[in-house]
Design a protein around this motif. Sequence first.
Motif, mmCIF file in Angstrom:
data_model
loop_
_atom_site.group_PDB
_atom_site.id
_atom_site.type_symbol
_atom_site.label_atom_id
_atom_site.label_comp_id
_atom_site.label_asym_id
_atom_site.label_seq_id
_atom_site.Cartn_x
_atom_site.Cartn_y
_atom_site.Cartn_z
ATOM 1 N N TYR A 73 4.811 -7.528 -4.981
ATOM 2 C CA TYR A 73 3.514 -6.944 -4.593
ATOM 3 C C TYR A 73 3.673 -5.637 -3.811
ATOM 4 O O TYR A 73 3.273 -5.525 -2.653
ATOM 5 C CB TYR A 73 2.665 -7.937 -3.786
ATOM 6 C CG TYR A 73 2.543 -9.273 -4.459
ATOM 7 C CD1 TYR A 73 1.712 -9.445 -5.566
ATOM 8 C CD2 TYR A 73 3.298 -10.352 -4.017
ATOM 9 C CE1 TYR A 73 1.644 -10.668 -6.206
ATOM 10 C CE2 TYR A 73 3.234 -11.570 -4.659
ATOM 11 C CZ TYR A 73 2.407 -11.724 -5.752
ATOM 12 O OH TYR A 73 2.345 -12.930 -6.384
ATOM 13 N N TYR A 74 4.321 -4.695 -4.436
ATOM 14 C CA TYR A 74 4.323 -3.361 -3.827
ATOM 15 C C TYR A 74 4.347 -2.323 -4.941
ATOM 16 O O TYR A 74 4.680 -2.616 -6.076
ATOM 17 C CB TYR A 74 5.502 -3.198 -2.871
ATOM 18 C CG TYR A 74 6.829 -2.847 -3.527
ATOM 19 C CD1 TYR A 74 7.263 -1.528 -3.620
ATOM 20 C CD2 TYR A 74 7.655 -3.835 -4.057
ATOM 21 C CE1 TYR A 74 8.478 -1.205 -4.216
ATOM 22 C CE2 TYR A 74 8.868 -3.531 -4.644
ATOM 23 C CZ TYR A 74 9.278 -2.208 -4.720
ATOM 24 O OH TYR A 74 10.480 -1.894 -5.309
ATOM 25 N N LYS A 134 4.080 1.433 -1.229
ATOM 26 C CA LYS A 134 2.884 0.866 -0.609
ATOM 27 C C LYS A 134 2.931 -0.638 -0.826
ATOM 28 O O LYS A 134 2.985 -1.116 -1.969
ATOM 29 C CB LYS A 134 1.644 1.452 -1.278
ATOM 30 C CG LYS A 134 0.353 0.998 -0.650
ATOM 31 C CD LYS A 134 -0.788 1.664 -1.385
ATOM 32 C CE LYS A 134 -2.116 1.260 -0.831
ATOM 33 N NZ LYS A 134 -3.193 1.764 -1.661
ATOM 34 N N CYS A 135 2.946 -1.376 0.269
ATOM 35 C CA CYS A 135 2.999 -2.827 0.184
ATOM 36 C C CYS A 135 1.586 -3.360 -0.072
ATOM 37 O O CYS A 135 0.632 -2.946 0.584
ATOM 38 C CB CYS A 135 3.555 -3.405 1.483
ATOM 39 S SG CYS A 135 3.614 -5.209 1.469
ATOM 40 N N GLU A 136 1.480 -4.283 -1.016
ATOM 41 C CA GLU A 136 0.160 -4.810 -1.358
ATOM 42 C C GLU A 136 0.073 -6.316 -1.124
ATOM 43 O O GLU A 136 -0.771 -6.990 -1.675
ATOM 44 C CB GLU A 136 -0.152 -4.469 -2.820
ATOM 45 C CG GLU A 136 -0.264 -2.967 -2.995
ATOM 46 C CD GLU A 136 -0.479 -2.529 -4.415
ATOM 47 O OE1 GLU A 136 -0.084 -3.275 -5.337
ATOM 48 O OE2 GLU A 136 -1.022 -1.433 -4.603
ATOM 49 N N LEU A 171 4.977 3.387 3.371
ATOM 50 C CA LEU A 171 6.170 3.660 4.164
ATOM 51 C C LEU A 171 7.157 4.558 3.453
ATOM 52 O O LEU A 171 7.350 4.460 2.238
ATOM 53 C CB LEU A 171 6.888 2.339 4.481
ATOM 54 C CG LEU A 171 6.050 1.250 5.152
ATOM 55 C CD1 LEU A 171 6.731 -0.089 5.024
ATOM 56 C CD2 LEU A 171 5.805 1.595 6.602
ATOM 57 N N GLY A 172 7.804 5.402 4.252
ATOM 58 C CA GLY A 172 8.888 6.228 3.722
ATOM 59 C C GLY A 172 10.198 5.463 3.770
ATOM 60 O O GLY A 172 10.276 4.330 4.258
ATOM 61 N N ASP A 173 11.219 6.133 3.275
ATOM 62 C CA ASP A 173 12.557 5.551 3.251
ATOM 63 C C ASP A 173 12.977 5.095 4.653
ATOM 64 O O ASP A 173 12.732 5.784 5.636
ATOM 65 C CB ASP A 173 13.528 6.613 2.720
ATOM 66 C CG ASP A 173 14.932 6.070 2.556
ATOM 67 O OD1 ASP A 173 15.073 4.849 2.331
ATOM 68 O OD2 ASP A 173 15.882 6.869 2.653
#
Lengths: 375, 298
Positions: A46-47, A56-58, A66-68
């Motif tokens: 789920y991302y 983007k976490c879903e 979030l970036g690296d």
Amino acid sequence: MDRRDFLKCSLAGCSLFLVGKGLSTPLSSSALAAPPSQLSRVEARYYQKLPDREIKCELCPRFCQLGDKERGFCGVRENQDGKYYTLVYGKVASLNVDPIEKKPFFHFLPGSEAFSLATAGCNLSCKFCQNWEISQMRPEQVRNIHLPPEAVVETAEKYNCPVIAYTYSEPVIFYEFMYDTCLLARRRGIKNVVVSAGYINPEPLADLMKVVEAIKIDLKAFTQDFYTNYVRGELQPVLKTIKQIAKSKTWLEIVYLVIPTLNDNPEDIRKMSRWLKAEIGPDYPIHFSRFHPMYLIKNLPPTPVSTLEKLREIALEEGLHYVYVGNVPGHPGEHTYCPNCGKVIIERYGYTIKKKELSGNKCRYCGQVIPGVWS
Amino acid sequence: MKTSKVVVITARNVFSGQGLPDPRVVLKMFRKGLELLTGASKAEEALAIWFKPEDRVGIKINTIGRRLLSTLPETSITLGLWLGQTICREDNIIIWDRSNEELKDTGYKLSNTPGSLKIFGTDTRGAGYTEEPIVNRNIGSLFSRIQAELIDASISLAILKDHGLAGVTAGLKNYFGAIHNPNKYHDSHCNPYIAELFETDLIRRKHRLTILDALKVQYHRGPSYHPQWAENCKKLIFSTDPVAADAVGWKLIDELRARKGLPSLKEENREPVYLFTAEKLGLGQARLENIEIVEEEV
Ligand code: SF4
């Protein structure tokens, strides 16, 4: 030495830390327990991958972008070079055998023992968290043992636990580990129950409900103000979760931890009871539990029993059938009463079942069907 | 009236052949920066204003970007040795961050031996976090025992970067690395959390000096490293006002963005509003009109 003690000792022997009364103690005062490199590196579900190695976490309504090298709010998922990983797959931070009543589930296999586990982390930040020593920590800040799904199921079998409970912290944030364990457990005839704040998006919830038998939702309050100031989350997604579970075949119970002066307004409880009755019907149990000062809220007293009784009365007045008082051993509000004949059909003392007057799923006295999972 | 002073020192030759900061040039930058900041004729006199000989001094660095985008040893060790060989005892200086792994990945050799500069993370045995959370307004966190117990005075030697959520990460936000749960404080542009964290007694009382490492600046898509948006600015920024230092860092990032044709942070709706919260809390000056900026090249 009983089974519970044995489990404590054997796990301690394999260098798991304390498994006390259901709660583990993270190593917070000295070194971190596990260097980050010893955490799991299992791709999260789920991302979405975004340009420039962002994700983007879903999984939950926070939708962390979030970036690296960054982690989400829950602290257990990390973007590594544009791929999102769960760091807690099989990384168990707390483990215990608990009575199912402790979760609490009162209408789900009463008297059974639940093999209960958690990892570090949570996607909320409740100032009154009763399990903050794992839920509000990052996985490298607590001691973990590596217990992958097969090992969880085997250990639960070994100790004859008919149920595995994903609990203590917030199972949503160890979703992948929980889901895979549920799948395996179910194949072996073990039931799965989840104890959650319900802060999860509809799609992962729908998938999860295919493999779990029951979910307990901690409804923290019935006002957005409380969710903003004491939980750091939104109320609406939780209500949506409650409705989604009630529409499914998964059993639902609700807990409301009553904190003096903060979420004990009788009018709010009345509104909540009406909402519950209208949206999911009167038959899902709700537990009004006693608060004990903890974590960032230490300046308030434990909830007066009279407050719990008053709120229970309101919910009953509004037509909810199964309203309990929690964390007050010996209180008559712990028992299950038949909504038809009014007799006690399950008598409890704390987590112990003293008497069960059910015939199948019916009241032994009047034959009224009592909703729940009884066998 | 300009009430805070920020000094920006540039050294065109700061990077050596291997692309690393040259410690000799870095030391010159430190000296000049502190002289200009205090008006002292010798930089050591400036150091003596903030640090007593018996002080245990923490130099908080930020190594989350590892070797590619962190405060490098060439910079922080230069500062630590200089301070340790002039004003304080060398083994009373701790260069530190969250974890030993991050420090090692950034090129630091861990050290905790008597007589020499200390370099270690909060996860070092014997360090760890405080037992109980420390509460200030919206902050409730366990603090690194390095910040809480092992030091008396602190320098925030922070890498200056664009930050997708906070707008800018610099000297104030560097202290997110001093607590156990920074992940809980990134919503609403990290506001008011960054300011309120700095306001906690354990940080505010011990903080003496901000030095922003703007030798290489990630001016877009930070805090992750993206070489196409990183610029060798060759600057160090000094202030005793932690808010003013970061405000000047923000100015530098916006100047770089403008030069590269990128919208300003405000236009992207992610200006570092926590600086204004910090100003309201009395932690320093967030507005450039109140800041005297002194620029010089060495
Ligand atoms: S599960 Fe964690 S990373 Fe994902 S959106 Fe929720 S808090 Fe953020």
